[in-house]
Write a protein that holds these residues in place. Structure first.
Motif, PDB file in Angstrom:
ATOM      1  N   THR A  17       0.737  -1.299  -0.008  1.00 43.24           N
ATOM      2  CA  THR A  17       0.100   0.080  -0.013  1.00 43.24           C
ATOM      3  C   THR A  17       0.939   1.282   0.033  1.00 43.24           C
ATOM      4  O   THR A  17       0.324   2.229   0.160  1.00 43.24           O
ATOM      5  CB  THR A  17      -1.118  -0.056   1.170  1.00 43.24           C
ATOM      6  N   ARG A  41      -3.780  -2.138   5.071  1.00 44.40           N
ATOM      7  CA  ARG A  41      -4.962  -1.368   4.419  1.00 44.40           C
ATOM      8  C   ARG A  41      -5.678  -2.506   3.679  1.00 44.40           C
ATOM      9  O   ARG A  41      -4.874  -3.596   3.055  1.00 44.40           O
ATOM     10  CB  ARG A  41      -4.962  -0.150   3.747  1.00 44.40           C
ATOM     11  N   ARG A  43      -7.074  -4.172   0.034  1.00 44.29           N
ATOM     12  CA  ARG A  43      -6.282  -4.267  -1.345  1.00 44.29           C
ATOM     13  C   ARG A  43      -6.544  -3.073  -2.092  1.00 44.29           C
ATOM     14  O   ARG A  43      -7.464  -2.471  -2.308  1.00 44.29           O
ATOM     15  CB  ARG A  43      -7.056  -5.603  -2.077  1.00 44.29           C
ATOM     16  N   PRO A  44      -5.333  -2.337  -2.406  1.00 46.30           N
ATOM     17  CA  PRO A  44      -5.325  -1.405  -3.237  1.00 46.30           C
ATOM     18  C   PRO A  44      -6.022  -1.275  -4.606  1.00 46.30           C
ATOM     19  O   PRO A  44      -5.835  -2.730  -5.288  1.00 46.30           O
ATOM     20  CB  PRO A  44      -3.957  -0.933  -3.585  1.00 46.30           C
ATOM     21  N   TYR A  53      -3.720 -10.904  -2.838  1.00 43.32           N
ATOM     22  CA  TYR A  53      -3.533  -9.935  -1.535  1.00 43.32           C
ATOM     23  C   TYR A  53      -4.161 -10.463  -0.252  1.00 43.32           C
ATOM     24  O   TYR A  53      -5.373 -10.788  -0.335  1.00 43.32           O
ATOM     25  CB  TYR A  53      -4.469  -8.598  -2.123  1.00 43.32           C
TER      26      TYR A  53
END
Ligand SMILES: NC(=O)c1ccc[n+]([C@@H]2O[C@H](COP(=O)([O-])OP(=O)(O)OC[C@H]3O[C@@H](n4cnc5c(N)ncnc54)[C@H](OP(=O)(O)O)[C@@H]3O)[C@@H](O)[C@H]2O)c1
Length: 344
Positions: A17, A41, A43-44, A53
């Motif tokens: 991230t 955080r 999954r982008p 992820y």
């Protein structure tokens, strides 16, 4: 060949991230690797579909599932002083690295590539120049101390036989960067938006050291496979060392400005006002605004010059060494992403 050498390489990339690891994931996929990415955080949105992820906090979560089947770890997660307290830096560098090393070491690990930093050398005590990787580090700030603490965890396992490699990059810039040179680029855009014709820079030139993210990613891929890399540390710097005046020329040029050596530029309140105006006009506030103008160019470092003999002796060559062209590309990338205003 051993059984582990015949398996398909399976990379775990931490810190995805963040800036550098987000660039490493697509490069590994393009190079044919199977990739599991991780960050704290969710999954982008822009993570490549081909990458798995799994979110995890390396300090507090169980890391068994994250490391299952992994042959190569690219450990880029960490905390720096721009956003973290000393306690957070120690926890997210030292403790996180120790836990990850132990979890990864229980699987079919062939290589653990750890992203450290040249901040471990420190700025206060004069070291032999150019600084080589085998010198005794002398970190002078909290971030460097935390990165050195994390390295100690790596070297302790390396002495017990873990196949570890350590990279020590300098300040990294390029697409996706939000700090350091990125903040200086933002400062320039702010003064251009305020109508200043010249970018003021302090009279005394300060030598800079920078590294384009593409070269760091290439070094990661190279050292992940290089047989002679195991058990060693590598400085990563492009070897150009522009002065603060050179950097100012390049930044000013990107925005159609001239340079004023010895001037002061806008004060913090005025810069904040213009920055807010740009955000109100649609600029994404992704790049870090720093209270100190051109902060990157105000730091001196008596240990600025680094040896890259170790890295180059493995056959690695830097390619993004045209600094002016690389910064111009970087500014275009920010404009396209609306991290900078598009109209100047
Ligand atoms: N950028 C540079 O100029 C530079 C220069 C030398 C060395 N380095 C080193 O290179 C590495 C990557 O730098 P970067 O600029 O890409 O950093 P970055 O953008 O700040 O990203 C850091 C990443 O680490 C993750 N992280 C932090 N603590 C964690 C934890 N406890 N568990 C799981 N993930 C955690 C962050 O997750 P969140 O998104 O949840 O915060 C983020 O994904 C770092 O180790 C840094 O020290 C960077």
């Amino acid at each position: 060949m051993t059984d582990s050498q015949t398996t398909t390489p399976f990379a775990l990339v931490t810190g995805t991230t963040g800036f550098i690891a987000a660039r490493l994931v697509p490069a590994l996929i393009d190079d044919g690797w199977r990739v599991r990415a991780t960050g704290r955080r969710p999954r982008p949105d822009d993570l490549a579909d081909a990458a798995e992820y799994q979110p995890a906090d390396l300090v507090s979560d169980d890391l068994g599932g994250l490391c299952a089947g992994i042959t190569h770890v690219f450990h880029l997660a960490g905390a720096s002083s721009s956003k973290s307290t000393q306690e957070e830096m120690d926890r997210n560098n030292v403790d996180a690295t120790a836990r990850l090393l132990d979890a990864a070491g229980r699987g079919p690990l062939e290589r653990f590539l750890h992203m450290s930093s040249t901040s471990i050398y420190g700025e206060e005590k004069q070291l032999p120049i150019p600084v080589r990787e085998d010198v005794e580090p002398n970190a002078s700030r909290g971030y460097g101390k935390a990165k050195w603490g994390a390295e100690q965890e790596v070297w302790a396992r390396s002495r017990r036989g873990m196949p570890a490699v350590v990279l020590r990059p300098v300040t990294v810039y390029g697409p996706g960067a939000t700090k350091l040179l990125a903040s200086a680029i933002l400062d320039t855009a702010i003064e251009r938006a305020a109508g200043l014709p010249r970018l003021a820079v302090a009279a005394e030139p300060m030598e800079q050291r920078l590294l384009h993210v593409d070269d760091l990613i290439a070094a990661c891929l190279h050292l992940a496979r290089s047989p002679e890399a195991v058990g060693r540390a590598f400085n990563v710097v492009d070897g150009i060392y522009p002065s603060s005046h050179d950097v100012a020329e390049v930044l000013a040029d990107c925005f159609g400005m001239d340079v004023e050596v010895g001037g002061e530029g806008l004060d913090e309140d005025r810069r904040r006002t213009v920055h807010q105006h740009l955000v109100d006009q649609g600029m994404e506030p992704a790049i870090l605004f720093t209270p100190d103008r051109l902060r990157l160019m105000t730091k001196t470092n008596r240990n600025n010059r680094l040896s890259t003999e170790a890295l180059e002796s493995t056959g690695f060559r830097f390619t993004r060494t045209d600094f002016a062209a690389a910064v111009a590309d970087n500014v275009d990338w920010y404009r396209a992403k609306k991290w900078l205003p598009a109209d100047f």
